[in-house]
Design a protein around this motif. Structure first.
Motif, PDB file in Angstrom:
ATOM      1  N   HIS A 107      -7.262  -7.301   2.839  1.00  0.00           N
ATOM      2  CA  HIS A 107      -6.730  -6.802   4.107  1.00  0.00           C
ATOM      3  C   HIS A 107      -7.837  -6.799   5.152  1.00  0.00           C
ATOM      4  CE1 HIS A 107      -3.788  -4.654   6.423  1.00  0.00           C
ATOM      5  NE2 HIS A 107      -4.369  -3.489   6.378  1.00  0.00           N
ATOM      6  N   PHE A 167       0.842  -1.207   0.000  1.00  0.00           N
ATOM      7  CA  PHE A 167       0.000   0.000   0.000  1.00  0.00           C
ATOM      8  C   PHE A 167       0.869   1.246   0.000  1.00  0.00           C
ATOM      9  CE2 PHE A 167      -3.704  -2.365   0.354  1.00  0.00           C
ATOM     10  CZ  PHE A 167      -3.620  -3.285   1.387  1.00  0.00           C
ATOM     11  N   ILE A 212       2.335   1.867  -3.370  1.00  0.00           N
ATOM     12  CA  ILE A 212       1.379   2.420  -4.326  1.00  0.00           C
ATOM     13  C   ILE A 212       1.098   3.891  -4.037  1.00  0.00           C
ATOM     14  CG2 ILE A 212      -0.983   2.232  -5.132  1.00  0.00           C
ATOM     15  CD1 ILE A 212      -0.764  -0.745  -4.722  1.00  0.00           C
ATOM     16  N   LEU A 267      -8.511  -4.366  -4.474  1.00  0.00           N
ATOM     17  CA  LEU A 267      -8.658  -5.791  -4.193  1.00  0.00           C
ATOM     18  C   LEU A 267      -7.828  -6.162  -2.969  1.00  0.00           C
ATOM     19  CD1 LEU A 267      -8.531  -7.750  -7.553  1.00  0.00           C
ATOM     20  CD2 LEU A 267     -10.344  -7.732  -5.885  1.00  0.00           C
ATOM     21  N   GLU A 268      -6.649  -5.582  -2.895  1.00  0.00           N
ATOM     22  CA  GLU A 268      -5.804  -5.844  -1.739  1.00  0.00           C
ATOM     23  C   GLU A 268      -6.416  -5.289  -0.472  1.00  0.00           C
ATOM     24  OE1 GLU A 268      -3.050  -7.599  -1.162  1.00  0.00           O
ATOM     25  OE2 GLU A 268      -3.362  -8.319  -3.199  1.00  0.00           O
ATOM     26  N   ILE A 269      -7.044  -4.133  -0.575  1.00  0.00           N
ATOM     27  CA  ILE A 269      -7.665  -3.538   0.612  1.00  0.00           C
ATOM     28  C   ILE A 269      -8.796  -4.443   1.106  1.00  0.00           C
ATOM     29  CG2 ILE A 269      -9.003  -1.587   1.464  1.00  0.00           C
ATOM     30  CD1 ILE A 269      -7.452   0.227  -0.301  1.00  0.00           C
ATOM     31  N   ASN A 292      -1.130 -10.719  -6.627  1.00  0.00           N
ATOM     32  CA  ASN A 292      -1.871  -9.505  -6.944  1.00  0.00           C
ATOM     33  C   ASN A 292      -1.193  -8.258  -6.401  1.00  0.00           C
ATOM     34  OD1 ASN A 292      -4.213  -8.210  -8.035  1.00  0.00           O
ATOM     35  ND2 ASN A 292      -4.827  -7.852  -5.939  1.00  0.00           N
ATOM     36  N   ALA A 346      -0.353  -5.024  -8.517  1.00  0.00           N
ATOM     37  CA  ALA A 346      -0.930  -3.718  -8.203  1.00  0.00           C
ATOM     38  C   ALA A 346       0.159  -2.658  -8.227  1.00  0.00           C
ATOM     39  CB  ALA A 346      -1.628  -3.759  -6.854  1.00  0.00           C
ATOM     40  N   GLU A 361      -7.450  -0.419  -9.326  1.00  0.00           N
ATOM     41  CA  GLU A 361      -8.377  -1.480  -8.930  1.00  0.00           C
ATOM     42  C   GLU A 361      -7.691  -2.616  -8.193  1.00  0.00           C
ATOM     43  OE1 GLU A 361      -7.778  -0.466 -11.996  1.00  0.00           O
ATOM     44  OE2 GLU A 361      -9.537  -0.517 -13.273  1.00  0.00           O
ATOM     45  N   LEU A 362      -6.466  -2.925  -8.638  1.00  0.00           N
ATOM     46  CA  LEU A 362      -5.789  -4.052  -8.009  1.00  0.00           C
ATOM     47  C   LEU A 362      -5.493  -3.741  -6.549  1.00  0.00           C
ATOM     48  CD1 LEU A 362      -3.353  -4.980 -10.892  1.00  0.00           C
ATOM     49  CD2 LEU A 362      -5.495  -6.058 -10.292  1.00  0.00           C
ATOM     50  N   GLU A 363      -5.204  -2.469  -6.283  1.00  0.00           N
ATOM     51  CA  GLU A 363      -4.937  -2.110  -4.906  1.00  0.00           C
ATOM     52  C   GLU A 363      -6.190  -2.289  -4.056  1.00  0.00           C
ATOM     53  OE1 GLU A 363      -4.573   1.928  -4.086  1.00  0.00           O
ATOM     54  OE2 GLU A 363      -3.509   1.630  -2.204  1.00  0.00           O
TER      55      GLU A 363
END
Lengths: 881, 138
Positions: free
Chosen positions: B86, A248, A251, B81-83, A287, A291, B77-79
């Protein structure tokens, strides 16, 4: 005791609701609970307040109205106990939104809580503020939040940072206060604070240019270093996701770097290394890694050019594109659309893969891929790509077909290398998905067909074949076929103009008439098709005299039709066939070639450069046949269908259609050779026909007026001279015979008054003012949808030998007009007409149609160091502005 | 930013909603109804992103629950998905092998956890340990 009193625990209520078998049962339970809660609220019951709110929240999630609980939330927030405050804030955030006035009442509680000693309470307040504060609350509480950005507890700082984001979004003016504290946050070690700080800076830079400058100068290097640290950091279990430390943070940092680097070469330079490192070293198996790569590629594409990095980015995208994971492919297609503006060549290399994606089973991917393909088309690859797309059209499913058809039609229209290819492709599309083809597309096809005179035979034969196979479902195909049969039926039967690639085909006259008969009688044919078929039959009756009887039969079958249009046409045409053979052939002569350029120009919404004249003999059938009513404009349409009517399918266009019509292609007119008849807009054509001037784009009711007035056969001469007739018009003397607009067919065709070409709004330029030292020209244009507003481009030319400086033009208009002046192109007018100043004006005429424009103007300038003032009045505006 | 978070069951029942942009009561019901229709009918192999009304909706299915988050066009968008993942992991850690029933009966706790994770539609804390610690302290 009532089992549903507020004594019920939350858990029990939930269980009771879940146990309900039907919606009615559930509603009953909920109603009882709400009643109990309302009773408890009225009694001001402290003990169960938080339970009540919890229940209300659950009920709210089920979708029932819960506004009566809003005040309770406020009371809970004001309580001193932590759990009550907590549920109070939660209720507040769920049951209210920022537009409710009740929210303002919370401001005081919030303020107190923001200053509370207990950091968790401060946290609660910040959270609530950040989620739903309104602009006023933001303004009130901003100083508190600012202070909390420097609080000792990192958790509070991070919440304050996010809260600040909402504040600056709601009240951008406050952004300056937050710049400094935000920059400080960037140096944090705590990841939570760092992430939120970075996010705050990103939003600050988007909102305030000052912040952007500041961050660029002071923070870029620090950020690059932070990113490097994070990228190179060893395994930290706390922040590790899929083997990467805190993706995070990666990014967010990349995003901030993007905002800073965009448009600034220095900042971009600083980032190159780290971007390259991230792009190459990130793991792509999970993923999280993808990302990060995605964000990295976005950043590379947005910042200032660095060849090597861009190539790297496109390679990554290429890899994404062939990944089996749908998400990755979707994301890649998205990015490629942006990459096209940067490097088309590279994207072209992936064309095949993209084409595959158009056929993917996933709707989101298909849509993206189609848009991407559309952007990729150029002259060299248009043929194979269109072929693929049309093949896919057959297999695609219904929702997608509409989109796909529209795109294919526009591709064909834009890029077709030769007419025969255009016609072929369009025929294929029509056969496959004719019902999805928009009106403009098939109208355009007809224009093209009429222009391709050597291909007429080929086209009509191809259409005949297509009709045999696919007429059943494709209405549009039938219409085009019917029109062509009517026009070129004789070519079909006589096999004229065979091209080498064609197979021979024998079609007899009766076969051709069969086609039209089927078209009329088929139950799926709608009004337009039937109307078009009738007129086509009329044309064929002239071209195939032997089948005239049969055709007449078919036509008369519709005499009793309940639809006015069909009835009228069939009676009129029957009349023509029976009693007026002498004029029949002239009546249905081949249509003059429709002017493609004009048509396309009009389609593009611009006024066409060329204007053409055409003769309109009005359709005034003798013997008291009623004039076609204006109201059902569609009817008048048959004419239109012949005349590939103009662009855009608004109601007003029907008029044009109406207009275009000239059954009397009129080759008989002396001195008038088949000039191009450009599809005209709206009322103008009608007017043309009737040689009455019209203000452009009139509503249909006015058409009726015009028509009826035309009956009276009066056309104001004055209007004609006022009429702006652009150049080409003049082959005929203006207004012969004081404009006898109604041409009686039987009288033969007298040249009609020049039809003022008017596409919506083309008026001749006027010389607004001319003196020995200065000339002013006005060029007019109107936008189509707004007949009252005229845009005027004023051009000032200096006729003297001195340069004019400080040139100012002022204008005044009477009350019924509104004037707006744009700034002039310059204030200096070079001498002897060596240059000119242009200035745009906009005039809105509230008495449009009744009064025309008039303007007083004053010009002030300096010439030879003396001030000169010229004044004048402009009266020669064209009528109808 | 994230405009709203929606948790819906496979039958279309709403388990959690959190709105970070102003939506009136009526608008909320409408949005929920529409989105449920779109997302619940999507097949299993399709990508997790849906374009909807000018926004993007990222969704992921965990057992019987769909976690949906609506984001802007320019977000990653991929981030997101990670959220989502999480959040699910934190819930898992808190409830111990979380299931839908936990979220139904303890929805307020799920909200508290979400509030420690997202404020104003942005991510607040990347560390699961910290979030867990904060929740247990309160």
């Amino acid at each position: 005791m009532n089992p549903f009193s507020s004594g019920t625990r939350l858990r029990d209520m939930i269980r009771a609701i879940r146990a309900c078998k039907t919606a009615a049962e559930e509603r009953a339970v909920v109603r009882k609970e709400c009643a109990a809660i309302r009773a408890s609220i009225n009694e001001n019951d402290h003990d169960y307040r938080h339970r009540n709110i919890a229940k209300l929240m659950f009920i709210h999630m089920l979708g029932y109205p819960t506004h009566f609980g809003q005040m309770e939330c406020l009371k809970l927030i004001a309580s001193a106990e932590f759990p009550e405050k907590r549920i109070g804030y939660l209720g507040l955030m769920l049951l209210l939104d920022e537009r409710q006035e009740v929210l303002m009442l919370v401001t005081n509680s919030l303020k107190q809580d923001l200053n509370h000693a207990n950091q968790y309470i401060v946290g609660l307040a910040l959270c609530a503020l950040g989620n739903i504060c309104s602009a006023e609350m933001a303004r009130d509480l901003a100083p508190e939040v600012e202070r909390l950005l420097q609080f000792r507890d990192p958790n509070t700082r991070k919440k304050a940072a996010l809260c600040a984001i909402r504040i600056i979004k709601k009240v951008p003016d406050l952004a300056e206060n937050f710049i400094n504290p935000a920059a400080v946050l960037l140096k944090e070690k705590h990841h939570g604070v760092l992430i939120t700080g970075v996010q705050l800076c990103t939003d600050l830079c988007k909102v305030s240019a000052e912040a952007l400058e500041y961050c660029r100068k002071k923070c870029t290097e620090g950020l690059v270093r932070t990113l490097k640290d994070v990228a190179n950091s060893p395994y930290t279990p706390e922040y590790d996701i899929a083997g990467i430390t805190d993706p995070f943070l990666h990014i967010r940092l990349l995003r901030l770097l993007r905002v800073l680097g965009q448009g600034d070469a220095d900042a971009s330079d600083l980032m190159n290394d780290i971007l390259a490192q991230v792009a190459t070293k990130t793991e792509t198996t999970k993923n999280a890694g993808n990302a990060i790569l995605y964000e990295c590629v976005e950043t590379i594409m947005s910042i200032e050019d660095n060849g090597g990095l861009r190539v790297l980015a496109i390679n990554i995208l290429g890899r994404f594109l062939s990944n089996r994971d749908n998400n990755i492919r979707y994301v890649a297609l998205n990015m490629l659309m942006k990459a096209i503006t940067v490097d088309t060549q590279a994207v072209q290399r992936h064309r095949a893969t993209i084409l595959e994606c158009v056929k993917d089973s996933d709707a989101s991917i298909r849509k993206r891929a189609l848009e991407l393909v559309y952007l990729l088309i150029n002259e060299s690859n248009v043929k194979p790509l269109t072929k693929e797309l049309i093949e896919y059209l057959e297999r695609s499913d219904q929702e997608f077909k509409g989109d796909l058809t529209a795109k294919i039609c526009s591709i064909i229209a834009k890029f077709s290398p030769e007419k025969i290819w255009y016609i072929d492709q369009m025929l294929k599309v029509l056969s496959e998905a004719g019902n999805f083809v928009k009106d403009e597309a098939w109208h355009a096809l007809i224009v093209v067909i009429s222009n391709a005179s050597d291909l007429h035979g080929y086209t009509v034969r191809a259409l005949y074949r297509a009709f045999q196979t696919s007429a059943e479902q494709q209405e549009t195909l039938v219409r085009v076929a019917v029109w062509c049969m009517g026009e070129y039926g004789d070519l079909l039967v006589k096999n004229v103009g065979m091209l080498d690639i064609e197979d021979p085909i024998t079609v007899t006259e009766s076969d051709a008439v069969d086609v039209l008969e089927v078209a009329i009688k088929h139950h799926t044919s709608d009004l337009t098709t039937k109307a078009m078929s009738l007129i086509a039959l009329l044309k064929l009756s002239s071209r195939f005299p032997s089948s005239s009887e049969r055709i007449q039969d078919i036509i008369t079958q519709n005499r009793g039709s309940l639809v006015l249009e069909l009835q009228q046409r069939s009676i009129e045409f029957n009349s023509v066939i029976e009693k007026h053979q002498n004029i029949r052939s002239a009546l249905v002569e081949r249509m003059p070639v429709l002017d493609e350029a004009t048509f396309i120009g009009r389609r593009a919404g611009s006024t066409p450069a060329t204007v053409s004249t055409s003769n309109g003999a009005s359709l005034n059938l003798p013997n008291g046949v009623t004039k076609p009513p204006a109201a059902p404009l569609v009817d008048l349409l048959d004419l239109s269908s012949d005349d590939a009517p103009a662009p855009s399918s608004s109601g007003a266009d029907f008029l044009q259609d109406l207009l275009g019509v000239d059954l009397s292609a009129a080759s008989k007119q002396p001195g008038i050779s088949g000039t191009n008849q450009a599809p005209r807009t709206g009322t103008d054509v009608l007017l043309d026909l009737l040689s009455i001037e019209t203000p452009p784009a009139q509503s249909s009711s006015s058409i009726t007026d015009i028509l009826s007035s035309s009956q009276v056969n009066k056309s104001p001469d004055a209007s004609l001279e006022g009429l702006s007739s652009p150049s080409a018009l003049s082959t005929q003397a203006a207004t012969p015979a004081g404009a006898a607009p109604m041409m009686d067919l039987l009288d033969g065709f007298v040249p009609n008054s020049p039809i003022p070409e008017d596409n919506g709004p083309v008026y001749p330029s006027i010389v607004a003012f001319e003196s020995s030292s200065l000339r002013i020209m006005f060029n007019f244009s109107k936008s189509r949808g707004n007949p009252q507003t005229t845009s005027i481009q004023a051009t000032f030319t200096n006729l003297s030998l001195n340069v004019y400086t400080d040139f100012i033009f002022q204008a005044a208009v009477p009350k019924f007009l509104q004037l707006h002046l744009d700034p002039a192109s310059s204030n200096t007018l070079p001498a002897s007409g060596n240059g000119s100043i242009t200035q745009n004006l906009r005039v809105t005429n509230s008495q449009h149609g009744k009064k025309s424009l008039v303007m007083r103007m004053r010009i002030a300038y300096k010439s030879n160091d003396e001030d000169i003032l010229e004044e004048g009045q402009i009266n020669n505006f064209p009528r109808g502005l | 930013m994230i405009h709203f978070v929606l948790l819906i069951s496979r039958q279309g029942k709403v388990r959690l909603t959190k709105w970070y942009s102003p939506y009136s009561q009526k608008e909320r019901t409408k949005v929920i109804r529409e989105l449920s229709g779109v997302i619940l009918t999507r097949g299993p192999k399709l990508c997790n992103f849906v374009e909807w009304k000018g926004y993007k909706v990222v969704y992921k299915r965990y057992a019987s629950l769909y976690f949906c988050m609506c984001i802007d066009q320019e977000d990653n968008e991929l981030e997101v998905l990670e959220i989502i993942h999480h959040y699910v992991e934190i819930l898992d850690r808190y409830f111990g092998s979380v299931c839908e029933l936990d979220l139904i009966f303890n929805f307020h706790k799920a909200y508290y956890i979400l509030d420690e994770l997202l404020i104003a539609g942005e991510l607040q804390e990347p560390s699961k340990k910290t979030v867990a610690r904060l929740i247990s302290a309160q």
